[in-house]
Scaffold this motif. Structure first.
Motif, PDB file in Angstrom:
ATOM      1  N   ARG A 146      16.501  -6.203  46.466  1.00 35.18           N
ATOM      2  CA  ARG A 146      17.165  -4.865  45.888  1.00 35.18           C
ATOM      3  C   ARG A 146      16.671  -4.649  44.634  1.00 35.18           C
ATOM      4  NH1 ARG A 146      17.076  -2.344  50.687  1.00 35.18           N
ATOM      5  NH2 ARG A 146      18.398  -3.398  52.071  1.00 35.18           N
ATOM      6  N   LYS A 147      16.959  -3.450  43.913  1.00 38.13           N
ATOM      7  CA  LYS A 147      16.639  -3.029  42.864  1.00 38.13           C
ATOM      8  C   LYS A 147      18.138  -3.090  41.772  1.00 38.13           C
ATOM      9  CE  LYS A 147      14.432   0.311  39.734  1.00 38.13           C
ATOM     10  NZ  LYS A 147      13.836   1.732  39.670  1.00 38.13           N
ATOM     11  N   LEU A 148      18.065  -3.483  40.729  1.00 41.01           N
ATOM     12  CA  LEU A 148      19.192  -3.556  39.748  1.00 41.01           C
ATOM     13  C   LEU A 148      19.828  -2.078  39.947  1.00 41.01           C
ATOM     14  CD1 LEU A 148      18.095  -5.139  36.729  1.00 41.01           C
ATOM     15  CD2 LEU A 148      19.859  -6.076  38.386  1.00 41.01           C
ATOM     16  N   ALA A 149      21.131  -1.998  39.894  1.00 36.99           N
ATOM     17  CA  ALA A 149      21.806  -0.566  40.151  1.00 36.99           C
ATOM     18  C   ALA A 149      21.631   0.069  38.606  1.00 36.99           C
ATOM     19  CB  ALA A 149      23.454  -0.999  40.068  1.00 36.99           C
ATOM     20  N   VAL A 150      21.491  -0.384  37.457  1.00 38.12           N
ATOM     21  CA  VAL A 150      21.061   0.404  36.576  1.00 38.12           C
ATOM     22  C   VAL A 150      19.768  -0.067  35.737  1.00 38.12           C
ATOM     23  CG1 VAL A 150      21.684   1.262  34.330  1.00 38.12           C
ATOM     24  CG2 VAL A 150      23.572   0.971  35.997  1.00 38.12           C
ATOM     25  N   TYR A 151      18.641   0.716  36.058  1.00 39.74           N
ATOM     26  CA  TYR A 151      17.303  -0.208  35.682  1.00 39.74           C
ATOM     27  C   TYR A 151      16.454   1.068  35.513  1.00 39.74           C
ATOM     28  CZ  TYR A 151      13.273  -2.796  34.841  1.00 39.74           C
ATOM     29  OH  TYR A 151      12.180  -3.600  34.266  1.00 39.74           O
ATOM     30  N   GLU A 152      16.587   1.680  34.265  1.00 39.48           N
ATOM     31  CA  GLU A 152      15.730   2.966  34.127  1.00 39.48           C
ATOM     32  C   GLU A 152      15.025   2.489  32.789  1.00 39.48           C
ATOM     33  OE1 GLU A 152      16.840   6.920  34.446  1.00 39.48           O
ATOM     34  OE2 GLU A 152      18.324   6.251  35.960  1.00 39.48           O
ATOM     35  N   LYS A 153      13.505   2.773  32.659  1.00 40.55           N
ATOM     36  CA  LYS A 153      12.659   2.579  31.580  1.00 40.55           C
ATOM     37  C   LYS A 153      12.708   4.098  30.832  1.00 40.55           C
ATOM     38  CE  LYS A 153       9.436  -0.468  33.618  1.00 40.55           C
ATOM     39  NZ  LYS A 153       7.971  -0.699  33.958  1.00 40.55           N
ATOM     40  N   PRO A 154      12.858   3.914  29.551  1.00 36.70           N
ATOM     41  CA  PRO A 154      12.854   4.943  28.527  1.00 36.70           C
ATOM     42  C   PRO A 154      11.935   6.147  29.111  1.00 36.70           C
ATOM     43  CG  PRO A 154      13.102   3.078  27.271  1.00 36.70           C
ATOM     44  CD  PRO A 154      12.464   2.836  28.614  1.00 36.70           C
ATOM     45  N   GLN A 155      12.241   7.148  29.041  1.00 33.17           N
ATOM     46  CA  GLN A 155      11.420   8.551  29.267  1.00 33.17           C
ATOM     47  C   GLN A 155      11.462   9.451  28.383  1.00 33.17           C
ATOM     48  OE1 GLN A 155      13.177  10.173  32.867  1.00 33.17           O
ATOM     49  NE2 GLN A 155      12.643   8.825  34.227  1.00 33.17           N
ATOM     50  N   THR A 156      10.202   9.794  28.029  1.00 38.36           N
ATOM     51  CA  THR A 156      10.024  10.401  26.654  1.00 38.36           C
ATOM     52  C   THR A 156       9.587  12.046  27.277  1.00 38.36           C
ATOM     53  OG1 THR A 156       7.726   9.940  26.653  1.00 38.36           O
ATOM     54  CG2 THR A 156       9.384   8.697  25.460  1.00 38.36           C
ATOM     55  N   VAL A 157       9.802  13.114  26.044  1.00 39.66           N
ATOM     56  CA  VAL A 157       9.311  14.319  26.070  1.00 39.66           C
ATOM     57  C   VAL A 157       8.696  14.897  24.843  1.00 39.66           C
ATOM     58  CG1 VAL A 157      11.069  15.194  27.871  1.00 39.66           C
ATOM     59  CG2 VAL A 157      11.618  15.305  25.219  1.00 39.66           C
ATOM     60  N   THR A 158       7.923  15.577  24.646  1.00 42.81           N
ATOM     61  CA  THR A 158       7.243  16.275  23.391  1.00 42.81           C
ATOM     62  C   THR A 158       7.705  17.549  23.046  1.00 42.81           C
ATOM     63  OG1 THR A 158       5.329  14.782  24.124  1.00 42.81           O
ATOM     64  CG2 THR A 158       4.901  16.415  22.435  1.00 42.81           C
ATOM     65  N   VAL A 159       8.104  17.537  21.463  1.00 42.09           N
ATOM     66  CA  VAL A 159       8.622  18.867  20.922  1.00 42.09           C
ATOM     67  C   VAL A 159       7.412  19.044  20.232  1.00 42.09           C
ATOM     68  CG1 VAL A 159      10.333  20.046  19.840  1.00 42.09           C
ATOM     69  CG2 VAL A 159      10.807  18.134  21.299  1.00 42.09           C
ATOM     70  N   SER A 160       6.747  20.443  20.161  1.00 41.62           N
ATOM     71  CA  SER A 160       5.798  20.905  19.367  1.00 41.62           C
ATOM     72  C   SER A 160       6.134  22.166  18.778  1.00 41.62           C
ATOM     73  CB  SER A 160       4.347  20.766  19.882  1.00 41.62           C
ATOM     74  OG  SER A 160       4.491  21.576  21.157  1.00 41.62           O
ATOM     75  N   GLY A 161       5.334  22.597  17.914  1.00 39.51           N
ATOM     76  CA  GLY A 161       5.502  23.839  17.434  1.00 39.51           C
ATOM     77  C   GLY A 161       6.306  23.982  16.253  1.00 39.51           C
ATOM     78  N   GLU A 162       7.044  25.252  16.235  1.00 41.29           N
ATOM     79  CA  GLU A 162       7.813  25.690  15.033  1.00 41.29           C
ATOM     80  C   GLU A 162       9.313  25.039  14.930  1.00 41.29           C
ATOM     81  OE1 GLU A 162       6.646  27.489  12.190  1.00 41.29           O
ATOM     82  OE2 GLU A 162       4.817  26.923  13.437  1.00 41.29           O
TER      83      GLU A 162
END
Length: 797
Positions: free
Chosen positions: A568-584
């Motif tokens: 089984r997988k750990l109940a809490v185990y999430e790798k950091p997820q990223t988004v990108t902010v660009s423009g003004e």
């Protein structure tokens, strides 16, 4: 008075000679006064043109020119000048430059042999590279006989020097300066050389004293005439005086359709001088019969007497000619022998009688005695695809394979040939599959243990083509597997072995992943002789705990066949997820999603908010199109080709879906539907404020113009000249800076157009192409409507 008469006759002869050489020589009636020495190069070229226009060679024109009074010596001179003036081929130029010897030009057309393509020997005359033409660069044979047309090069070197070419005239003589005329025709080159040297020594004292030397060589080779009968192209041929029989046969195209390849006659002085058998050259490489030709030789090709055909399993099938007394064994040697798969015990032959065909079988013992008859067709077949002494053993022996069978062989003998039984051999039973006399099969079971212990009745005797199978104890064991899934490096199915533990399987599958929990569930099948009606369980579950950060577990668990392991997988185990902010925005870049439901407003605030140059109507999200979405969209395509095209476009061109954001609505209300949740890989794009409007598509002028607040959709269309002939104004639409699109609408003849914002793009699409009805289609529709109207009227009555 005599002087006046002589002058008059001289002028008359000169004028006639000039007139003859100036006019067409082929049309002249009297050529007795022609002097070839007085003909210029231009006159020779003119004569060549006259011959070419009449499709004649100089040799073909010889009888006509001689009949009109031209002397033989003048003809030889004319022929030599025409040959010298003829354009040389590359090979002639090479020969002349390398050896100094030349050959009077010979033009004979060679026709490819197509009639006798299956006859053995015909390829000799259909291959243009095998022409047997003499090599002018080789030394002149000492037995070469000189004749009219040959030209000798005579050189004196030493104290005295002299060099000249001497042509053998029609009378067989050569002229040597200060020596006189010498008769050399009919002499060999060796004898003529000695005669010329002796004559020169009588004039040049330094030659007789040895202070000067004499060199004599053949400068030009004459042509000779030979007659060939019975060839594909019979006739008279001009060939080199060094030519051989094979060269002449090649020029004539070889024997005719019914010509012999084995009994060709070379006739010289009305007697058969040589019999030529081409098979001697083809089979043995013997060219002893390829003798040199002489002037007026006749090559006679008689009709063949015996031709037979051999086909099937020989190395060179075809049609062969046989001489009297030659046997079938000779025919096989001509065909290069039997092939590797030939059946040689006997050969089938189809013969012709006076009324019909008959078939005969020739045994191998008769090959050297059987005399083939003309027209025989021998058929050599393949050997049978079976073995006379083969036996096979398979299974749990060290060398399973085919073996040679001998009478009286028993099963223990065959096992010994296969180097004995393996350790896993099942000795209670062995199997023999036997081919019976009627080609059906039967199975014979053998008590192998008894046979190996020496019991005569159990030691089964074998027969040809028996297939013996020795079983292995492993053949009777089911192949057990173990399955492991979940947080493991290499999930999958693995082989089961007795005593296999959970720890063993974890190690074999690459160990645990970093997200593995301490909980492991093992599912095991239930086995029982009877059904337990009180229980509805299908499997038995084991829940055990392990140490996630250690593959070597302190407490091991022994597995059984077909167990299914789930880590089984750990109940809490999430790798950091990223988004990108660009423009003004104040701080562009990558941002980690800090909350489970991180929304666009929070992310822009984290990025320092919008700049003053930002367009609040130009905020959008670019979201990567996932594989399952691409597949779902592509599945709506009507055809496979359209599906592939749509998939390719989504994967390689679009890649991203655009989500328009109403930023103004989010600022007023954080719970606005535009304040959407972000996902990994999203890119927030904030456009800068653009004070222009772009108009594209089917308009008169694609342009970009300043934005005027309050101006309508129609205003900007009019500003670019309106739509063109193909423009679909009713379906014109606008794309706002945030990616949202709006289209014109109509309701009860009231048309409304979308509002125009700064930075937008107005697009006018093209009208769909509508096919007009043809006259026939219009008449058909009108007829249907008329009929329908008639039916309606009848109903209303």
């Amino acid at each position: 008075m005599k002087k006046i008469i002589f002058a008059f006759l001289f002028c008359t002869v000169f004028m006639v000679s000039y007139q003859i050489k100036a006019q067409n020589i082929l049309q002249a009636k009297d050529l007795s006064t022609v002097s070839v020495d007085q003909l210029s190069e231009a006159d020779i070229v003119k004569i060549q043109a006259q011959l070419q226009s009449n499709n004649l060679t100089i040799d073909q024109a010889e009888p006509m020119l001689l009949s009109k009074g031209m002397s033989a010596s003048e003809f030889i001179k004319l022929k030599s000048k025409i040959a010298a003036n003829a354009p040389k081929t590359a090979s002639e130029k090479s020969s002349a430059s390398s050896s100094g010897r030349k050959q009077i030009a010979i033009t004979n057309s060679i026709v490819k042999d197509t009639l006798n393509t299956l006859v053995f020997g015909s390829e000799l005359f259909s291959n243009p590279t095998l022409n047997f033409s003499p090599d002018l660069q080789l030394a002149t044979p000492v037995n070469y006989v000189l004749g009219p047309g040959d030209e000798l090069q005579i050189s004196i070197y030493g104290v005295q020097q002299y060099s000249a070419n001497a042509l053998v005239t029609a009378e067989g003589k050569i002229a040597v300066d200060y020596v006189g005329q010498l008769s050399v025709a009919g002499m060999t080159i060796e004898a003529a050389t000695q005669k010329i040297k002796n004559a020169i020594a009588g004039v040049y004292s330094t030659v007789s004293s040895g202070q000067s030397k004499v060199s004599i060589s053949l400068a030009q080779i004459r042509t000779i005439k030979v007659t060939i009968v019975g060839a594909k192209q019979p006739g008279n041929y001009s060939v080199s005086s060094l030519a051989s029989v094979y060269n002449a046969l090649h020029v004539a195209g070889g024997p005719s359709k019914n010509g012999s390849y084995r009994n060709i006659e070379l006739i010289r002085n009305n007697k058969v001088y040589k019999y030529i058998d081409i098979y001697d050259f083809l089979v043995k490489g013997d060219q002893s019969s390829n003798v040199s030709l002489k002037d007026n030789d006749v090559i006679r090709i008689p009709a063949y007497s015996t031709r037979v055909t051999i086909e099937g399993e020989v190395k060179r099938p075809g049609i062969f000619e046989l001489k009297k007394g030659e046997h079938f064994a000779n025919l096989v040697s001509f065909a290069s022998g039997f092939s590797e798969s030939a059946y040689t015990a006997s050969v089938n032959v189809v013969q012709k009688t006076s009324k019909e065909f008959k078939v005969k079988d020739i045994a191998q013992s008769e090959f050297k005695n059987y005399l083939p008859q003309s027209g025989d067709v021998f058929k050599v077949t393949k050997i049978l695809d079976r073995f006379e002494n083969r036996i096979k053993i398979t299974g749990a022996v060290f060398r399973p394979d085919f073996y040679s069978f001998t009478e009286g062989m028993q099963i223990t003998d065959l096992i010994a040939l296969a180097e004995g039984l393996k350790e896993d051999a099942y000795t209670n039973r062995a199997r023999i599959i036997r081919l019976k006399e009627d080609l059906t099969t039967e199975i014979i079971n053998v008590d192998l243990k008894a046979a190996l212990s020496g019991e005569a009745t159990a030691n089964q005797p074998l027969k040809r083509e028996d297939l013996v199978t020795i079983y292995s104890v492993l053949d009777f064991k089911e192949e057990y597997k173990i399955t492991i899934n979940g947080e493991i490096q290499k999930p999958g199915t693995y082989n089961y072995f007795e005593g296999l533990s959970l720890n063993d399987v974890i190690i074999e599958s690459g160990g645990l992943t970093g997200s593995a929990s301490k909980r492991v569930e093992i599912a095991r099948m239930l086995k029982a002789e009877s059904i337990d009606a009180a229980s509805d369980a299908r499997i038995k579950l084991f829940n055990i705990e392990i140490t996630p950060d250690n593959n070597e577990q302190t407490k091991d668990f022994i597995l059984e066949p077909f167990d299914v392991i789930n880590v089984r997988k750990l109940a809490v185990y999430e790798k950091p997820q990223t988004v990108t902010v660009s423009g003004e925005v104040t701080y562009q870049g990558n941002y980690v999603l800090a909350l489970k439901e991180e929304k666009i407003y929070n992310m822009i605030v984290r990025a320092g908010g919008l700049k003053k140059t930002a367009d609040i109507n130009g905020v959008r999200i670019k979201r990567l199109i996932k594989e399952e979405q691409i597949e779902a969209i592509a599945n709506v395509a009507a055809s496979d080709s359209l599906k592939d095209e749509l998939t390719n476009r989504l994967k390689n061109k679009l890649k991203y879906a655009t989500i328009p954001i109403n930023w103004e609505s989010i600022v007023k209300n954080r719970n606005s539907s535009s304040n959407i949740r972000l996902f990994e890989g999203d890119e927030i794009v904030v456009s800068s404020y653009n004070e222009s409007i772009k108009v594209t598509g089917n308009v008169l002028l694609n342009s970009e113009m300043p934005y005027s607040k309050g101006k309508s959709f129609k205003y900007y269309l009019d500003a670019v000249g309106g739509v063109d002939a193909k423009g679909w104004k009713r379906k014109a639409y606008i794309i706002y800076p945030n990616g949202k699109a709006a289209v014109s609408k109509s309701f009860l003849f009231i048309r409304s157009t979308p509002k125009v914002l700064a930075g937008s793009q107005i697009v006018v699409p093209e009208k769909p192409e509508v096919r007009k009805l043809s006259t026939g289609e219009f008449v058909s529709i009108a007829g249907v409507l008329a009929s329908l109207a008639g039916v309606i009227i009848a109903i209303l009555r």
